[in-house]
Design an enzyme around this catalytic site. Structure first.
Site, short mmCIF file in Angstrom:
data_model
loop_
_atom_site.label_atom_id
_atom_site.label_comp_id
_atom_site.label_asym_id
_atom_site.label_seq_id
_atom_site.Cartn_x
_atom_site.Cartn_y
_atom_site.Cartn_z
N ASP A 88 -3.36 15.17 9.55
CA ASP A 88 -3.41 14.85 8.12
C ASP A 88 -4.78 14.31 7.74
O ASP A 88 -4.91 13.34 7.01
CB ASP A 88 -2.33 13.83 7.77
CG ASP A 88 -2.08 13.71 6.26
OD1 ASP A 88 -2.59 14.58 5.52
OD2 ASP A 88 -1.42 12.76 5.84
N LEU A 104 0.82 -1.21 0.00
CA LEU A 104 0.00 0.00 0.00
C LEU A 104 0.85 1.25 0.00
O LEU A 104 0.46 2.28 -0.55
CB LEU A 104 -0.92 0.02 1.23
CG LEU A 104 -2.06 -1.01 1.25
CD1 LEU A 104 -2.80 -0.94 2.57
CD2 LEU A 104 -3.00 -0.77 0.09
N LYS A 141 1.59 -2.73 9.05
CA LYS A 141 2.71 -1.80 9.09
C LYS A 141 3.93 -2.57 9.58
O LYS A 141 3.91 -3.17 10.64
CB LYS A 141 2.41 -0.64 10.05
CG LYS A 141 1.36 0.33 9.57
CD LYS A 141 1.28 1.52 10.52
CE LYS A 141 0.29 2.54 10.05
NZ LYS A 141 0.25 3.72 10.94
N GLY A 146 7.50 4.25 3.61
CA GLY A 146 8.04 5.45 4.22
C GLY A 146 9.52 5.29 4.52
O GLY A 146 10.18 4.37 4.04
N GLN A 147 10.03 6.19 5.34
CA GLN A 147 11.47 6.19 5.60
C GLN A 147 11.91 4.97 6.41
O GLN A 147 12.99 4.44 6.22
CB GLN A 147 11.85 7.47 6.34
CG GLN A 147 13.34 7.61 6.58
CD GLN A 147 13.68 8.91 7.28
OE1 GLN A 147 12.82 9.73 7.51
NE2 GLN A 147 14.94 9.08 7.62
N PHE A 148 11.03 4.51 7.32
CA PHE A 148 11.43 3.45 8.24
C PHE A 148 10.68 2.14 8.04
O PHE A 148 10.91 1.20 8.78
CB PHE A 148 11.25 3.92 9.69
CG PHE A 148 12.15 5.07 10.04
CD1 PHE A 148 13.52 4.90 10.19
CD2 PHE A 148 11.63 6.34 10.20
CE1 PHE A 148 14.34 5.96 10.50
CE2 PHE A 148 12.44 7.41 10.51
CZ PHE A 148 13.81 7.22 10.67
N GLY A 149 9.77 2.09 7.11
CA GLY A 149 9.03 0.85 6.96
C GLY A 149 8.06 0.88 5.81
O GLY A 149 8.07 1.78 4.97
N GLU A 150 7.21 -0.13 5.75
CA GLU A 150 6.27 -0.31 4.66
C GLU A 150 4.89 -0.64 5.21
O GLU A 150 4.76 -1.10 6.35
CB GLU A 150 6.74 -1.44 3.73
CG GLU A 150 8.09 -1.19 3.08
CD GLU A 150 8.59 -2.39 2.29
OE1 GLU A 150 8.01 -3.48 2.46
OE2 GLU A 150 9.56 -2.23 1.52
N VAL A 151 3.88 -0.43 4.38
CA VAL A 151 2.51 -0.81 4.71
C VAL A 151 2.03 -1.77 3.63
O VAL A 151 2.11 -1.46 2.44
CB VAL A 151 1.57 0.41 4.77
CG1 VAL A 151 0.18 -0.03 5.21
CG2 VAL A 151 2.10 1.45 5.73
#
Length: 827
Positions: free
Chosen positions: A683, A540, A579, A543-548
């Site tokens: 957000d 999906l 996550k 990001g900088q530190f991980g994935e979804v």
């Protein structure tokens, strides 16, 4: 906007570069740097070989000799293109900043694509890994497509590409027609020329296609255009009867092969108050070989002098066999205006010696008689009727015996259609998109490669400006800043808020440090889930530190608290978002991840995405949250239309006004819950709301991590990524994030909903102008620009929006008040 039975908005499917349907032998190039950068490696989102197609030499300015070419084997209607550079796991850093497109329908005549304003150059990539999607306006009809990198200085380029569209079923390769005329109205001229025609234009238009095949049907009022840059009459091609002594306009249509024609559909203006009417008669001649048939077909539609609406006139072509059609359209008034002409036909059954390669045609005739037709039209009609009767009988039997099963299949099919349309929409889903590789927040100084296609830098000088310092550029700051801060509404400075660097780079659910302290002594109230029961579906976001990831979880019901109810059978997998923290994440990111789990475990509201389970006994650390089957609200609404006559004509799925209000009420309810805990979302937008069955809404935080929404975030180079079009003026200028600033974002979200997410907020403003507009809110001299009232929005609902955008934060309504007002509107 109909094209051979398909809507142009749906004709956006990947044609096979990334999916492999396009074979290696159909991808060629002008040159290649090496065998490992050959044309076949120019597939979007693939890392095989050395990661992309790269030409042999450095690309120089004005050098258009290098190209990557795709042969689609048949004519296709191409609406969108995607490009990507060479990343190769960090080894490569070559990409095309700009490119042009050439296309051909026959492989010999090549046409340079231009947009509706005549511009040829398309802006490409800003880095080596992000995918950039560009709509082709106008779309092109072609078999062969060339991507030609362009540069303003000497540089190495590499490309990966994809084409999006659908097969061109009309088979039309060109039309010849007289040049359109000019209508002089009292206040302005109306130009009725074919502005996107790609053939030769002198006194007539020859050997090309244009506005009559671009998929755009003109409005009832021909002086108004779909295109905001279009002039009066832009969507129509029109002729005046004074220029045609014979009383008719002749248009000739050339096709790819001999076809069996059933109907022709002509979209005409009928604005008789301007002396414009649909044609009174059309006479069509057919050519199957070298000679035109002597007996024409004639058709006279009913002349309508009561309804001024534009309409499709359907002309029966009576199963004529032809490779060319010449039609003479007779005037019914002073002017005749067409915006679209389409044909319905079947490929004629001829000996394969006449058929082009790879057409799938079959031969049932002896080779010595290549022009012999297999059967006559009456036989085909009879066979078609018999087959239709058989199908009807079978359908009746199936419906009688399996009614309940059939209903379930239809429900499943409709969900699949929604998923397919989501995949085909302007923002293509993760199988065809790259994802953000870094999302730096305002609380980190890590320098990363820019991740956004739409990267911008504040135009306030060469030195970096923190958002909270932007206001120092305003001369009134020293006199007004104290007043703006002391407004009686609780707010938290950056130092007071716990900003968790979530795996997707989001600091959603930022909370006061004091609240975090209260949570710190409590254990996580979620269970460990076996990783082996998770099945990966798609990525999906990143990001900088991980994935979804979107996953299916088997047996999730056994791990859930009794208070949480699934409407899915126990033996069925549950759709979840996972996550996942990267294995190379630093210690601070790991601690933030555990804190985020602690916070998420406390959120228990029917309109907030819930934490279901975790995987923290081994790496990589994972948190498993709900995911809703209809995806995010932005994409859900963008593929629907409001209820009404237009939606019925296009057979588009609809959402009623009451259901729009119901969804907005749920968002307000979820935010009421968050605000009661002093949580600040920071957000809130439709991209961060997920849609379930029966218009159920749950607030989430995946939007920032998805490349699909990179254009919604403004990047300050190397530092913050901000959703400025949803942010309050004090958040942008003062760096203050409060429940009141979430209320502002709710007003923008409500505006999105009432517009069916068809455009971005402040779409007429650049990012820099949006920031300048916040200065007008600060100055409060009545020059600030508000989002306009949507067409579907009643005054009472627009007043709620305007109250959310009040300059003074203490004058904005609370979520409790907003929720109550929305409930009253529905009662």
């Amino acid at each position: 906007m109909v094209k051979s039975g398909l809507t142009v908005s749906v004709c956006r499917y990947p044609l096979g570069m990334s999916g492999g349907q396009i074979q290696d032998e159909d991808i060629s190039a002008s040159s290649q740097w090496s065998d490992t950068t050959a044309a076949r490696y120019g597939r979007l989102d693939f890392e095989e070989g050395d990661g992309a197609w790269c030409p042999e030499i450095t690309v120089e300015p004005d050098n258009l000799k290098e190209f990557l070419q795709i042969d689609l084997r048949s004519l296709h209607f191409i609406t969108l293109v995607g490009t990507q550079g060479r990343h190769a796991g960090g080894i490569g850093n070559e990409f095309a900043q700009m490119y042009k497109i050439k296309y051909s329908r026959d492989g010999s005549r090549w046409i340079s694509w231009r947009n509706r304003q005549g511009k040829q150059v398309i802006e490409g990539n800003r880095n080596a890994y992000d995918i950039v999607l560009k709509d082709l306006e106008p779309p092109i009809i072609a078999r062969f497509v060339r991507f030609m990198p362009v540069t303003d200085h000497s540089m190495n380029v590499c490309m990966r590409v994809e084409l999006y569209g659908c097969e061109w079923l009309d088979g039309l390769v060109s039309y010849n027609a007289p040049v359109g005329g000019r209508m002089n109205l009292p206040n302005y001229p109306v130009y009725l020329n074919d502005s996107v025609y790609d053939g030769a234009i002198i006194y007539s238009m020859t050997e090309g296609l244009g506005q009559l095949t671009d998929g755009v049907c003109g409005l009832d009022n021909f002086t108004v255009s779909h295109d905001p840059n279009g002039w009066p009459g832009y969507d129509y091609v029109g002729w005046n009867n004074e220029s045609f002594p014979n009383g008719f306009v002749e248009i000739m249509f050339e096709f790819d092969r001999i076809r069996n024609f059933t109907t022709m559909k002509v979209h005409c203006s009928n604005m008789f108050s301007r002396h414009v009417k649909a044609f009174r008669q059309v006479v069509c001649y057919f050519r199957s070989d070298s000679d035109w048939e002597t007996t024409p077909l004639s058709f006279s539609p009913v002349v309508d002098e009561k309804n001024p609406s534009a309409r499709f006139v359907i002309v029966s072509l009576a199963n004529h066999m032809a490779s060319a059609i010449k039609c003479q359209f007779y005037f019914a008034d002073a002017w005749m205006l067409f915006s679209e002409i389409t044909f319905q036909s079947d490929t004629a059954m001829y000996n394969t010696t006449l058929a082009p390669p790879n057409t799938g045609q079959t031969s049932n005739t002896p080779p010595d008689d290549p022009t012999h037709k297999v059967d006559d039209s009456n036989t085909r009609i009879l066979i078609g009727c018999l087959v239709a009767i058989i199908f009807i009988l079978v359908a009746i039997i199936v419906i009688m015996l399996w009614r309940q099963v059939w209903q379930k299949m239809l429900e499943k099919a409709s969900r699949q259609m929604l998923d397919d349309e989501l995949t085909a929409s302007l923002s293509i889903q993760s199988e065809t998109l790259g994802y953000n590789h870094s999302h730096n927040q305002s609380n980190t100084t890590n320098e990363q490669e820019p991740n956004s296609t739409y990267e911008h830098i504040f135009p306030l000088g060469s030195d970096y400006q923190e958002p909270s310092r932007l206001i120092s550029k305003l001369p009134e700051f020293s006199q007004r800043s104290e007043e703006s801060i002391q407004d009686g509404v609780p707010h938290y400075a950056e130092a007071d808020i716990v900003n968790l660097q979530g795996v997707t780079g989001s600091n959603t659910y930022a909370i006061p440090a004091v609240t975090m302290d209260l949570l710190s002594g409590k254990d996580v109230a979620v269970e460990e889930f076996p990783r082996k029961l998770l099945t990966f579906k798609e990525k999906l976001g990143e990001g900088q530190f991980g994935e979804v990831h979107l996953c299916e979880a088997e047996g999730m019901q056994e791990f859930m608290n009794k208070e949480f109810l699934f409407d899915i059978a126990e033996d069925q997998p549950v759709l979840v978002a996972v996550k996942m923290l990267r294995s190379d994440a630093n210690k601070n990111a790991r601690n933030d991840f555990l804190k985020e789990i602690k916070i998420m475990s406390r959120l228990k509201d029917p309109n907030i995405i819930r934490l279901l389970a975790v995987c923290i006994y081994s790496d990589p650390l994972c948190m498993i949250t709900e995911y809703m089957e209809n995806g995010d609200l932005n994409q859900f609404l963008s593929r629907h239309k409001p209820e009404g006559q237009l939606a019925q004509l296009s057979n588009a799925p609809t959402v009623s006004f009451s259901n729009l209000c119901y969804m907005a009420t749920q968002i307000a309810s979820g935010m009421k819950y968050l605000s009661s805990l002093n949580f600040v979302h920071r957000d809130l937008a439709t991209r961060n709301c997920l849609v379930g069955k029966k218009y159920t809404i749950k607030i989430a935080d995946f939007g920032m991590s998805r490349n699909l929404y990179s254009g919604d975030y403004y990047r300050i180079q190397g530092r913050a990524v901000l959703p400025i079009r949803w942010m309050s003026w004090e958040s942008i200028l003062l760096g203050k994030f409060t429940t009141a600033s979430d209320v502002w974002a709710f007003g923008v979200t409500l505006w999105e909903i009432l517009n069916f997410c068809k455009e971005q907020p402040y779409s007429q403003l650049t990012d820099e102008q949006v920031i300048e507009n916040t200065g007008e809110f600060f100055r409060d001299q009545k020059r600030q620009i508000y989002l306009p009232q949507p067409v579907l929005c009643p005054d009472s609902l627009y007043k709620i929006m305007l109250s959310c955008w009040r300059r003074n934060t203490k004058e904005r309504p609370s979520f409790l008040e907003i929720h109550r007002a929305l409930l009253e509107m529905q009662s």
